[in-house]
Motif scaffolding. Structure first.
Motif, short mmCIF file in Angstrom:
data_model
loop_
_atom_site.label_atom_id
_atom_site.label_comp_id
_atom_site.label_asym_id
_atom_site.label_seq_id
_atom_site.Cartn_x
_atom_site.Cartn_y
_atom_site.Cartn_z
N UNK A 248 0.83 -1.22 0.00
CA UNK A 248 0.00 0.00 0.00
C UNK A 248 0.86 1.27 0.00
N UNK A 249 1.83 1.35 0.94
CA UNK A 249 2.66 2.56 1.02
C UNK A 249 3.62 2.66 -0.17
N UNK A 250 4.09 1.51 -0.66
CA UNK A 250 4.99 1.56 -1.83
C UNK A 250 4.23 2.03 -3.06
N UNK A 273 -2.04 12.44 1.12
CA UNK A 273 -2.52 11.06 0.96
C UNK A 273 -1.43 10.09 1.42
N UNK A 274 -0.18 10.36 0.99
CA UNK A 274 0.92 9.48 1.39
C UNK A 274 1.10 9.47 2.91
N UNK A 275 1.04 10.65 3.53
CA UNK A 275 1.29 10.72 4.97
C UNK A 275 0.15 10.06 5.76
N UNK A 276 -1.10 10.43 5.44
CA UNK A 276 -2.23 9.91 6.24
C UNK A 276 -2.38 8.40 6.06
N UNK A 277 -2.26 7.92 4.83
CA UNK A 277 -2.38 6.47 4.63
C UNK A 277 -1.15 5.75 5.19
N UNK A 278 0.01 6.43 5.14
CA UNK A 278 1.22 5.84 5.72
C UNK A 278 1.05 5.63 7.23
N UNK A 279 0.42 6.59 7.91
CA UNK A 279 0.20 6.46 9.36
C UNK A 279 -0.71 5.25 9.62
N UNK A 314 -7.98 -4.74 -2.05
CA UNK A 314 -7.26 -3.83 -1.16
C UNK A 314 -6.19 -3.00 -1.89
N UNK A 315 -5.20 -3.64 -2.55
CA UNK A 315 -4.16 -2.80 -3.14
C UNK A 315 -4.65 -1.91 -4.28
N UNK A 316 -5.71 -2.32 -4.97
CA UNK A 316 -6.16 -1.51 -6.12
C UNK A 316 -7.18 -0.45 -5.76
N UNK A 317 -8.09 -0.75 -4.83
CA UNK A 317 -9.12 0.24 -4.55
C UNK A 317 -8.80 1.13 -3.34
N UNK A 318 -7.97 0.63 -2.42
CA UNK A 318 -7.60 1.48 -1.28
C UNK A 318 -6.59 2.55 -1.70
N UNK A 319 -6.02 2.40 -2.89
CA UNK A 319 -4.99 3.35 -3.32
C UNK A 319 -5.49 4.27 -4.44
N UNK A 320 -6.81 4.31 -4.61
CA UNK A 320 -7.37 5.09 -5.73
C UNK A 320 -7.04 6.57 -5.65
N UNK A 321 -6.91 7.10 -4.42
CA UNK A 321 -6.64 8.55 -4.29
C UNK A 321 -5.30 8.90 -4.94
N UNK A 322 -4.27 8.10 -4.63
CA UNK A 322 -2.94 8.38 -5.21
C UNK A 322 -2.98 8.26 -6.73
N UNK A 323 -3.66 7.23 -7.22
CA UNK A 323 -3.75 7.02 -8.67
C UNK A 323 -4.46 8.21 -9.33
#
Ligand code: NDP
Length: 475
Positions: A248-250, A273-279, A314-323
């Motif tokens: 997820x973070x990568x 997005x990187x910081x909040x999801x990273x936490x 999980x890896x595809x839809x939880x990361x939609x904001x970054x995409x």
């Protein structure tokens, strides 16, 4: 063989219960023994459409700048045919298959071969061999908790290879995003199918298997409770907590790197997005031992829902904001960015403190202090299948006095913050908050149904003292 006997027993038990007009007492724990038509219809819908939903979202970004309506409009007006969209979709490549195989193999090696060392030098961190909750059959599984170390090693190697040694570009994940989607699907289906076959023919603990007799339901919701290979390879912990969540973070870092490559800068929205999801991800690994006591591990069986869900959803839809932000770089004004940050941090604070309060309360059997005072609680009792009476406590103070699932409320506030970081141009980045609201509301109802049958009148006393589920005074 053992599984066949258990299946036969389950069927006999079902007939016996039908004769007596009662429900199986085991219904208190884990997933259902019988399937109603609504559950079956939902399951068939998800089995058929969930992979298409994921494809639709990712394709919309790649071909339509993340607009969810434009592909549909193009198709409905005859401007484009399905084949046009499909022909522009990157196919599976050997390169992506190689990256993905290496990724999963590396995570298996980290999970299986390196005993946790973080707990030896990080004060307050619980790692190493830990026990899970008692399963419905009375087993207590041991787990090697080494997720934090896997996350740290993976990220150190990522930075070293991407930025110092230049073995690969930090945009590698983004650049292969759709070919990797096919790989993730192959693994998701393979592991779910394997889990189903294993449940029938060589289960880890036959007494913890559930058979409804409905193939689709069993495939989706799983048969085995804790499938394992050998003593330590636990499917649930590995798939829930490794390839998808470590990635997820990568994935987010790769999206940030792509923004830098395309526009020469990383926007403040991408950083948020990187910081909040990273936490959120780091919190998961810091509290991995606590995670053994959550519903995923304590009550859900391992089937397509977890197997495919962890590999693909999980890896595809939880990361939609970054995409989304790669295709639509959003610059937030300071007030907007600060508002998002405060909402995200406040949500995280509520999520973490609420979970911590319950964990502390249960671990100390109520002999602790919550907000400087002795906790208030309701004494309750329940019966196990063999008629033994057990006692437990439900806390009614701290955040648990505000609402019965205030941890979900905090989670939802954090989820909303990720979406708000993407501005208001498109609905796609808001999918996450819509999905989390459905997931956690459903989970809330599912959990309360289970608690109500477990604690009976004591649960009624508890809900009278804490009448709201998520939002005090509203719901
Ligand atoms: P909880 O941690 O809320 O656990 C619910 C259980 O806690 C109940 O079944 C009951 O178990 C016990 N309990 C309920 N009320 C009380 C009380 N007042 N006092 C003491 N114990 C009580 O649920 P989850 O496992 O679902 O969630 C854990 C966290 O994970 C949440 O913060 C959630 O937001 C998050 N999550 C995130 C997801 C994601 O995809 N991002 C998905 C799912 C969860 P018992 O039978 O022991 O009494």
């Amino acid at each position: 063989m053992a599984a066949h006997q258990e299946k036969k027993l389950a069927e006999e038990r079902k007939h016996q219960n039908m004769k007596n007009g009662t429900k199986a007492p085991q219904g208190q724990w884990g997933r259902a023994w019988e399937v109603d038509w609504f559950s079956l219809a939902s399951i068939l819908f998800l089995l058929m459409f969930a992979p298409l939903i994921v494809y639709y979202f990712i394709m919309s970004c790649a071909q339509y700048q993340c607009s969810l309506t434009d592909p549909l409009l193009d198709l409905l007006t005859g401007n484009k045919h399905l084949s046009d969209i499909w022909n522009r979709t990157p196919m599976l490549t050997y390169w992506a298959a190689g990256i993905y195989s290496l990724w999963v193999t590396f995570q298996v090696i980290l999970y299986m071969s390196i005993p946790d060392f973080c707990h030896k030098f990080l004060p307050g961190y619980v790692g190493g061999v830990q026990e899970g909750a008692v399963t419905p059959a009375g087993a207590v599984n041991k787990y090697e908790i080494n997720g934090l170390q896997a996350w740290i090693i993976t990220h150190m190697l990522w930075f070293a290879n991407a930025f110092c040694l230049h073995f690969f570009s930090p945009t590698i994940i983004f650049d292969n995003w759709i070919p990797l989607l096919w790989c993730a699907n192959i693994l998701g289906y393979a592991v779910s199918t394997f889990a189903m076959i294993k449940g029938y023919f060589f289960p880890t603990n036959a007494k913890d298997c559930k058979f409804t007799g409905n193939f689709f339901y069993d495939y989706m919701m799983g048969i085995e409770f804790n499938p394992r290979i050998g003593k330590w390879f636990d499917f649930k912990l590995f798939f829930n907590g490794r390839p998808g969540i470590v990635a997820w973070t990568l994935i987010n870092l790769s999206f940030a790197a792509k923004q830098q490559e395309l526009y020469g800068e990383v926007t403040n929205s991408m950083i948020l997005v990187n910081v909040l999801q990273g936490i959120y991800v780091l919190d998961f690994f810091w509290n991995e031992a606590w995670y053994l006591k959550t519903i995923d591990i304590c009550h859900d069986h391992f089937g397509w829902y977890l197997g495919w869900g962890d590999c693909v959803w999980l890896p595809y839809l939880y990361t939609l904001q970054g995409l989304y932000l790669v295709y639509n770089p959003v610059h937030l004004c300071t007030a907007h960015a600060v508002g998002v940050l405060i909402l995200g941090l406040l949500g995280y604070y509520i999520f973490r403190v609420t979970n911590h309060q319950k964990d502390l309360f249960r671990r100390t059997d109520g002999n602790c202090r919550i907000w400087g005072k002795r906790p208030e609680y309701i004494e309750c009792s329940y019966m196990s299948v063999d008629g033994t009476k057990y006692y437990s406590k439900l806390m009614t103070s701290g955040f648990w006095g505000w609402a019965r699932h205030f941890n979900y409320t905090g989670d939802l506030m954090g989820s909303l913050a990720y979406c708000l970081a993407c501005g208001f141009e498109h609905i796609l980045p808001y999918f996450y908050i819509i999905y989390m609201t459905i997931l956690l509301t459903h989970r809330c109802i599912r959990d309360e149904h289970r608690c109500s049958s477990k604690y009976g009148k004591d649960w009624k006393r508890y809900t009278a003292v804490v009448p709201y589920r998520l939002l005090p005074g509203i719901f």
